[in-house]
Design an enzyme around this catalytic site. Structure first.
Site, PDB file in Angstrom:
ATOM      1  N   HIS A  38      -3.421  -4.671  -9.960  1.00  0.00           N
ATOM      2  CA  HIS A  38      -4.352  -3.735  -9.801  1.00  0.00           C
ATOM      3  C   HIS A  38      -5.740  -4.279 -10.070  1.00  0.00           C
ATOM      4  O   HIS A  38      -5.772  -4.731 -11.359  1.00  0.00           O
ATOM      5  CB  HIS A  38      -4.122  -2.261 -10.481  1.00  0.00           C
ATOM      6  N   ASP A  50      -0.084   3.578 -10.630  1.00  0.00           N
ATOM      7  CA  ASP A  50      -0.563   2.435 -11.385  1.00  0.00           C
ATOM      8  C   ASP A  50      -0.570   2.704 -12.776  1.00  0.00           C
ATOM      9  O   ASP A  50      -1.611   2.832 -13.823  1.00  0.00           O
ATOM     10  CB  ASP A  50      -2.003   2.026 -11.041  1.00  0.00           C
ATOM     11  N   MET A  70       0.917  -1.217   0.154  1.00  0.00           N
ATOM     12  CA  MET A  70      -0.002  -0.091  -0.065  1.00  0.00           C
ATOM     13  C   MET A  70       0.781   1.454   0.061  1.00  0.00           C
ATOM     14  O   MET A  70       0.318   2.457   0.352  1.00  0.00           O
ATOM     15  CB  MET A  70      -0.997   0.072   1.064  1.00  0.00           C
ATOM     16  N   ARG A  71       2.031   1.308  -0.337  1.00  0.00           N
ATOM     17  CA  ARG A  71       2.870   2.591  -0.619  1.00  0.00           C
ATOM     18  C   ARG A  71       3.076   2.567  -2.199  1.00  0.00           C
ATOM     19  O   ARG A  71       3.646   1.760  -2.799  1.00  0.00           O
ATOM     20  CB  ARG A  71       4.139   2.184   0.275  1.00  0.00           C
TER      21      ARG A  71
END
Length: 207
Positions: free
Chosen positions: A111, A147, A92-93
């Site tokens: 993703h 992303d 989550m970074r």
């Protein structure tokens, strides 16, 4: 040919980590998870690693003066295990330049949307709010953006009128567990070629 050494960065339960471990153990892909690193002490991904005899580390970013120092520690660990490909599994970074420069085009992420649509957090909610009829998941190489790196593989999932975030996420996750190991396998076989923003999959006998 020796299996490709994998390092996995995870922040949560690590279901995609499990899918990669399982594919490695079955011999579906020529790779082996050597080390798992988490930024959260309570991440279940660490327990998954320990269960399979894989070295696991918790690194607290608060123990370091800045993100660069924190990422330097991560790179040091990855290199200690001779990692050739870094896989983000619910990490989550945003990966910074310290790690990116150490592993150029050797960091993958998955993703839960059909990128470039719905990057960032809450991708399933974004899809539902926009009323799309098809969503899915994307495996991509990681660059400095959110992303935004070159796309390797994608899988489609229908969006139903009565879907919730949870029901859509569950169906997408089923596809994540299929295409992430497949992408790792293509890398291990030397079949992925990055040219600009595109990834080309080299077929057998083609250069």
């Amino acid at each position: 040919m020796a299996p490709v050494s994998l390092g996995v960065l995870a922040s949560g339960r690590g279901s995609n980590l499990q899918s990669i471990i399982d594919a490695c153990r079955r011999g579906d892909i020529k790779a082996e998870v050597k080390v798992v690193i988490s930024d959260r002490q309570d991440a279940y991904a660490l327990k998954r690693a320990e269960k399979h005899g894989i070295d696991a580390y918790y690194i607290n970013i608060k123990d370091y003066q800045d993100k660069a120092a924190y990422e330097t520690k991560i790179v040091e660990l990855l290199r200690r295990y001779n990692v050739q490909l870094v896989c983000l599994a619910g990490y989550m970074r945003l990966v910074g330049p310290t790690v990116l420069n150490a592993f150029p085009w050797r960091i993958m992420n998955i993703h839960p949307s059909l990128l470039p649509s719905f990057p960032g957090l809450h991708a399933q909610k974004q899809a539902l709010d926009c009323g799309v009829k098809v969503s899915g998941c994307t495996v991509h190489f990681v660059d400095e953006g959110m992303d935004s790196g070159p796309i390797i593989l994608q899988a489609c999932v229908p969006v139903y009128d009565d879907d919730t975030e949870d029901s859509l996420a569950e169906r997408i996750l089923e596809q994540e567990h299929k295409i992430y190991p497949r992408a790792v396998g293509l890398f291990a076989e030397g079949k992925l070629i990055v040219r600009g923003k595109k990834v080309f999959i080299r077929e057998a006998g083609n250069d």
